[in-house]
Design a protein around this motif. Sequence first.
Motif, PDB file in Angstrom:
ATOM      1  N   THR A 165       0.850  -1.190   0.000  1.00  0.00           N
ATOM      2  CA  THR A 165       0.000   0.000   0.000  1.00  0.00           C
ATOM      3  C   THR A 165       0.887   1.241   0.000  1.00  0.00           C
ATOM      4  OG1 THR A 165      -1.725  -1.175   1.240  1.00  0.00           O
ATOM      5  CG2 THR A 165      -1.829   1.234   1.223  1.00  0.00           C
ATOM      6  N   THR A 166       0.605   2.158  -0.903  1.00  0.00           N
ATOM      7  CA  THR A 166       1.397   3.377  -1.037  1.00  0.00           C
ATOM      8  C   THR A 166       0.509   4.596  -0.823  1.00  0.00           C
ATOM      9  OG1 THR A 166       2.834   2.291  -2.658  1.00  0.00           O
ATOM     10  CG2 THR A 166       2.920   4.704  -2.552  1.00  0.00           C
ATOM     11  N   ARG A 167       0.899   5.447   0.110  1.00  0.00           N
ATOM     12  CA  ARG A 167       0.179   6.711   0.342  1.00  0.00           C
ATOM     13  C   ARG A 167       0.848   7.829  -0.452  1.00  0.00           C
ATOM     14  NH1 ARG A 167      -2.277   8.008   6.169  1.00  0.00           N
ATOM     15  NH2 ARG A 167      -3.217   6.000   6.694  1.00  0.00           N
ATOM     16  N   VAL A 168       0.034   8.671  -1.097  1.00  0.00           N
ATOM     17  CA  VAL A 168       0.541   9.848  -1.799  1.00  0.00           C
ATOM     18  C   VAL A 168      -0.392  11.020  -1.519  1.00  0.00           C
ATOM     19  CG1 VAL A 168       1.680   8.584  -3.664  1.00  0.00           C
ATOM     20  CG2 VAL A 168      -0.702   9.246  -3.914  1.00  0.00           C
ATOM     21  N   THR A 169       0.108  12.235  -1.677  1.00  0.00           N
ATOM     22  CA  THR A 169      -0.714  13.417  -1.471  1.00  0.00           C
ATOM     23  C   THR A 169      -1.817  13.483  -2.516  1.00  0.00           C
ATOM     24  OG1 THR A 169      -0.719  15.831  -1.484  1.00  0.00           O
ATOM     25  CG2 THR A 169       0.950  14.759  -2.830  1.00  0.00           C
ATOM     26  N   ASN A 170      -2.979  13.955  -2.092  1.00  0.00           N
ATOM     27  CA  ASN A 170      -4.069  14.074  -3.054  1.00  0.00           C
ATOM     28  C   ASN A 170      -3.880  15.247  -4.003  1.00  0.00           C
ATOM     29  OD1 ASN A 170      -4.671  16.270  -1.437  1.00  0.00           O
ATOM     30  ND2 ASN A 170      -6.639  15.453  -0.691  1.00  0.00           N
ATOM     31  N   GLU A 171      -2.787  15.995  -3.809  1.00  0.00           N
ATOM     32  CA  GLU A 171      -2.456  17.035  -4.766  1.00  0.00           C
ATOM     33  C   GLU A 171      -2.155  16.440  -6.134  1.00  0.00           C
ATOM     34  OE1 GLU A 171       0.742  19.318  -3.260  1.00  0.00           O
ATOM     35  OE2 GLU A 171      -0.408  20.200  -1.607  1.00  0.00           O
ATOM     36  N   ASP A 208       5.972   0.008  -9.430  1.00  0.00           N
ATOM     37  CA  ASP A 208       6.781  -0.151  -8.232  1.00  0.00           C
ATOM     38  C   ASP A 208       6.183  -1.224  -7.324  1.00  0.00           C
ATOM     39  OD1 ASP A 208       8.886   0.669  -6.341  1.00  0.00           O
ATOM     40  OD2 ASP A 208       7.223   1.456  -5.154  1.00  0.00           O
ATOM     41  N   GLN A 209       4.858  -1.226  -7.178  1.00  0.00           N
ATOM     42  CA  GLN A 209       4.194  -2.212  -6.336  1.00  0.00           C
ATOM     43  C   GLN A 209       4.256  -3.604  -6.955  1.00  0.00           C
ATOM     44  OE1 GLN A 209       0.256  -0.539  -5.684  1.00  0.00           O
ATOM     45  NE2 GLN A 209       0.955   0.543  -3.855  1.00  0.00           N
TER      46      GLN A 209
END
Length: 299
Positions: free
Chosen positions: A82-88, A107-108
């Motif tokens: 699981t990868t978190r990224v900014t919603n920007e 990448d995953q």
Amino acid sequence: MAMTSDRIPLPRELATAVVNKAKDTSTIATLSPSSPMVFTDKDFLMFNGKSEAEVVAEGQSKSSYEQDVTTVSAKRFKVQTTTRVTNELQWADEDARTQIVQAIQLDQAQAIGRALDYVIYHGLNPKSGEALTGYDPLTASAVQVPYSEDDEIANVDALSDALNQTYDINAVALSRTWASRLRKVRVPSTGMRFYPEIPLNLQTGSLDGITAATSGTVNGAKAKTDTGVLAIMGDFSLIQWGMVRDMFATVIPYGDPDNAGTDLQNVNMVAYRTEAVFAYAVLDPKGFAVLKATTEAGA
């Protein structure tokens, strides 16, 4: 009072870029072709042919041999990342956003592929680097070949000698450490490289006439404890593996999907998750030889 344009916040340009670093890949996926698996327990019947023709005289009784048939059960495991990224990221133009999302998913997918090596070779959870309960590492049950720092060519020969009398060797998996050492071996009389098939980036496709693959998964680069493994040689058709369920990706816009302690919406983030289910069986661990250096733990 009229609103002036200098007080209006204008959107900043969101620049996106993908940084490509050297990526470890699954050597098992490279050296051993996958086969379809079903979501049921699967057993492999092991047949080790050992018959020899017998010369018999006229009227002589004919003898026979007994053939043992053993079974090896496939083992399943589920893996996710699981990868978190900014919603920007959502503010970026479509081409840039697609590029980043594709990079995340690639990448995953590579991480899930590496997990295959970590589980089968080392019985490790790649995320934590710790041992998994109930998994028998191939590197522990294969033929053990001690590493000699004095002669790298002799190390290659020792690996093959450990198997050649009994098994047909078809491939070798190299750690980056050992691939780098082999690349530097030179012929004393000419100064030429002894293994010119190993390039500068260490991603070799062959070694001394057999198929080869290089990856940090071979020595378990993520392991909490040094494995000491430098290479694994053998008959890679003895590793049977496949996906019970194909990889699938999910976009998670809210909640705390990775138990990080914060809700995604509270920190203006979005999560991407990729999951897969594998099944595998090592039909005969003794069909592999492991080159292993002595570690501080005495491995």
